[in-house]
Design a protein around this motif. Sequence first.
Motif, mmCIF file in Angstrom:
data_model
loop_
_atom_site.group_PDB
_atom_site.id
_atom_site.type_symbol
_atom_site.label_atom_id
_atom_site.label_comp_id
_atom_site.label_asym_id
_atom_site.label_seq_id
_atom_site.Cartn_x
_atom_site.Cartn_y
_atom_site.Cartn_z
ATOM 1 N N LEU A 152 2.286 1.666 -3.802
ATOM 2 C CA LEU A 152 1.390 2.484 -4.509
ATOM 3 C C LEU A 152 1.283 3.973 -4.375
ATOM 4 O O LEU A 152 1.048 4.589 -5.143
ATOM 5 C CB LEU A 152 -0.038 1.569 -4.054
ATOM 6 C CG LEU A 152 -1.210 2.014 -4.942
ATOM 7 C CD1 LEU A 152 -0.965 1.989 -6.579
ATOM 8 C CD2 LEU A 152 -2.578 1.404 -4.379
ATOM 9 N N SER A 153 1.002 4.151 -2.874
ATOM 10 C CA SER A 153 0.718 5.736 -2.708
ATOM 11 C C SER A 153 1.865 6.463 -3.003
ATOM 12 O O SER A 153 1.816 7.470 -3.658
ATOM 13 C CB SER A 153 0.608 5.665 -1.154
ATOM 14 O OG SER A 153 0.329 6.915 -0.801
ATOM 15 N N ALA A 154 3.229 5.983 -2.681
ATOM 16 C CA ALA A 154 4.351 6.759 -3.071
ATOM 17 C C ALA A 154 4.631 6.985 -4.482
ATOM 18 O O ALA A 154 4.917 7.986 -4.987
ATOM 19 C CB ALA A 154 5.547 6.102 -2.397
ATOM 20 N N MET A 196 1.095 -1.212 0.077
ATOM 21 C CA MET A 196 0.139 -0.029 -0.089
ATOM 22 C C MET A 196 0.894 1.291 -0.042
ATOM 23 O O MET A 196 0.487 2.176 -0.682
ATOM 24 C CB MET A 196 -0.978 -0.009 1.271
ATOM 25 C CG MET A 196 -1.866 -1.011 1.093
ATOM 26 S SD MET A 196 -3.368 -1.024 2.295
ATOM 27 C CE MET A 196 -2.379 -1.267 3.692
ATOM 28 N N ASP A 197 2.112 1.320 0.609
ATOM 29 C CA ASP A 197 2.881 2.404 0.736
ATOM 30 C C ASP A 197 3.496 2.652 -0.494
ATOM 31 O O ASP A 197 3.618 3.977 -1.083
ATOM 32 C CB ASP A 197 4.047 2.031 2.001
ATOM 33 C CG ASP A 197 3.429 2.331 2.990
ATOM 34 O OD1 ASP A 197 2.141 2.715 3.613
ATOM 35 O OD2 ASP A 197 4.291 1.911 4.198
ATOM 36 N N THR A 211 2.194 6.379 -6.944
ATOM 37 C CA THR A 211 1.130 7.265 -7.622
ATOM 38 C C THR A 211 1.465 8.748 -7.290
ATOM 39 O O THR A 211 1.208 9.632 -8.222
ATOM 40 C CB THR A 211 -0.066 6.703 -6.913
ATOM 41 O OG1 THR A 211 -0.146 5.267 -7.207
ATOM 42 C CG2 THR A 211 -1.282 7.545 -7.591
ATOM 43 N N SER A 212 1.789 9.237 -6.152
ATOM 44 C CA SER A 212 2.044 10.432 -5.799
ATOM 45 C C SER A 212 3.161 11.004 -6.538
ATOM 46 O O SER A 212 3.184 12.060 -7.028
ATOM 47 C CB SER A 212 2.325 10.694 -4.226
ATOM 48 O OG SER A 212 2.568 11.968 -4.245
#
Length: 122
Positions: free
Chosen positions: A77-79, A74-75, A81-82
């Motif tokens: 994906l978030s990183a 999840m981290d 994507t950002s």
Amino acid sequence: MRDKHKAALDEIIARVNQLFIGELTEGDKLLYVNNAIKGKLLECETLIEQAVNNTKEQFGNSPDLDARILDAVMDALSAFTSMSRQALESERIRAEIKSILLGPGRLYELLRQQRSPSVSDA
């Protein structure tokens, strides 16, 4: 030592290739598992403590390991994507990425090394 490292990377690539489908390169898969996911796990104090104080089998059976892998996915994906969103929205960021790649990233030099020495620069 270098051969041992290469053998480990080759094994990682072979095993990860069996996991993911789609338009992904070996480099994409290796970066994801060996850098993004493993990198997040290496930062986890709980996992460090468990690795130090348990056998590999005990560590592999830890529910904390399963939970931290999910957190790392999840981290990542978030990183990613950002960062991708920011790069897509900013010409300045793309220009800086280009500068990094051409400077310390050595993109030009590494690309030239990809060419077989028997092929001319014509």
